[in-house]
Design an enzyme around this catalytic site. Structure first.
Site, PDB file in Angstrom:
ATOM      1  N   GLU A   1       0.839  -1.198   0.000  1.00  5.46           N
ATOM      2  CA  GLU A   1       0.000   0.000   0.000  1.00  5.46           C
ATOM      3  C   GLU A   1       0.870   1.242   0.000  1.00  5.46           C
ATOM      4  OE1 GLU A   1      -2.947   0.013   3.072  1.00  5.46           O
ATOM      5  OE2 GLU A   1      -3.690  -1.984   2.585  1.00  5.46           O
TER       6      GLU A   1
ATOM      7  N   HIS B   1      -8.176   1.134   1.337  1.00 10.69           N
ATOM      8  CA  HIS B   1      -8.045   1.073   2.799  1.00 10.69           C
ATOM      9  C   HIS B   1      -8.917   2.143   3.468  1.00 10.69           C
ATOM     10  CE1 HIS B   1      -5.093  -0.509   6.029  1.00 10.69           C
ATOM     11  NE2 HIS B   1      -6.230  -0.154   6.605  1.00 10.69           N
TER      12      HIS B   1
END
Length: 311
Positions: A261, A282
Site C-alpha cells: 500500500e 483502505h
C-alpha cells in the site's frame, strides 16, 4: 511539548489539545521520509494512521518521543517492542471506526451477492443486460463466516443477523464461554472455510496469519463463495484470489487492504479484468463520522498522556 501529525485527520479535533502544546499538522510527511525524520526529532508525540512506519529508524530520530497516537486500531506499522523498550505509550482509537467497517462488510456483501451495480457504463452505451444481471442473489439465508471474532466482527454479526444471515465465526483466542458467542455458531477455522457463503476476515497481520488465505485455503471455500478482506493486506494471496475469481470458483471478492500500500499500477495490474471484484483504498473504517470519532479520541489520548502527572 510538541505533537507531530503525519497523516490526515479531522482538524476540528485539534482544538482539544491543552494550552501549551505545540501541534504541527503535516499530513504530507507520510510521503516524505526524510522530512518526517527531521520533524520527529523534536517531537514528544506522534499521531499517525497506517502508512507511517513507526519503526526503529523513526524511533531513533525521535529521542524525546513519549507517546504515539494511532488514528485507527491496527498496530502493525508500529514497532511495539521498540516503543515498550523506551516506555513510549501507544494509543489506538479503539472502537471509533467499528461501525464504519461493519457497514462496509455488509454493503459489499449486498453488492457482490447481487452483482448488478457495475452495469451503468454498459447501459449508457445501449446495453440492456437484464437476463444476466437478473441472476444475482439475496443475502438472506446465506451463511456469513467471520474469521476472527473481535469487536469489529461482533459488530458485523449484529448487523447481519436481522438481515437473515446465519452467522458463524472462528476465533481460538476468544473463550468459548464469552457472551459474544450466544447467537453465533462457533466453528473451527477449517470448518468455517468450508461452510461460509460469505467469508469476512477480521484477523491481524502476524507471522501466523500472513498468507493464511492462500490457493489451498481458497480452494476449500464453497463454489461461488464471496470473500471480504478489511483486516490487513498480506493475509490473502492476491494472485491466488484473482485466479479463483477468474476460474469461477469464487463468486466475488472485496479487498480494502493490500500486501503493498498504496497500490501502484504494477501491483494493481493483477486485478485487471477480474470479475465481480471491488477494490477500495483502505477506507472501510474511514467515513466522515468515523474520522471525527477517531480524531477526537486520539487527541484526547495524546493530550492526556502529555499533560497528566506521572504516577
Amino acid at each position: 511539548m510538541k505533537v507531530v501529525i503525519t497523516e490526515f485527520m479531522d482538524t476540528d479535533a485539534l482544538t482539544g489539545f491543552s494550552a501549551g502544546i505545540d501541534v504541527r499538522y503535516a499530513p504530507e510527511l507520510v510521503e516524505d521520509r526524510a522530512a518526517l525524520l527531521a520533524a520527529a526529532s523534536g517531537a514528544e508525540a506522534l499521531i499517525v494512521r497506517n502508512r507511517t512506519q513507526v519503526d526503529a529508524e523513526l524511533l531513533a530520530a525521535a529521542p524525546g518521543l513519549r507517546v504515539v497516537g494511532r488514528l485507527g486500531v491496527g498496530l502493525d506499522n508500529i514497532d511495539m517492542a521498540g516503543c515498550a523498550a523506551r516506555g513510549i505509550a501507544v494509543y489506538p482509537a479503539t472502537g471509533a471506526n467499528t461501525r464504519s467497517v461493519a457497514e462496509y462488510v455488509i454493503g459489499t456483501a449486498f453488492s457482490l451477492s447481487r452483482g448488478a451495480y457495475a452495469a451503468t457504463p454498459g447501459m449508457i452505451a445501449g446495453d440492456w443486460p437484464r437476463g444476466t444481471l437478473g441472476q444475482g442473489g439475496e443475502i438472506a439465508g446465506r451463511s456469513l463466516g467471520l474469521l476472527g471474532f473481535g469487536a469489529i466482527a461482533q459488530a458485523v454479526a449484529g448487523l447481519a443477523a436481522p438481515l437473515g444471515l446465519r452467522v458463524m465465526a472462528a476465533d481460538p483466542h476468544l473463550p468459548p464461554d464469552h457472551p459474544a458467542w450466544r447467537d453465533v455458531q462457533r466453528l473451527a477455522r477449517e470448518t468455517l472455510l468450508r461452510k461460509a457463503d460469505i467469508l469476512s476476515l477480521h484477523v491481524p497481520l502476524t507471522p501466523e496469519t500472513a498468507g493464511l488465505l492462500d490457493a489451498a485455503a481458497l480452494a476449500k471455500l464453497k463454489p461461488g463463495a464471496i470473500l471480504i478482506n478489511t483486516s490487513r493486506g498480506g493475509i490473502v494471496d492476491e494472485d491466488a484470489l484473482c485466479n479463483a475469481l477468474r476460474a469461477g470458483h469464487l463468486g466475488g471478492a472485496a479487498l480494502d487492504v493490500f500486501a503493498a500500500e498504496p497500490l501502484d499500477a504494477n501491483a494493481g495490474a493483477r486485478f485487471a479484468d477480474v470479475p465481480n471484484l471491488i477494490l477500495t483504498p483502505h477506507i472501510a473504517g474511514v467515513t466522515a463520522e468515523a474520522n471525527v470519532r477517531v480524531s477526537r479520541i486520539t487527541v484526547e489520548n495524546v493530550d492526556r498522556a502529555l499533560t497528566e502527572p506521572v504516577a
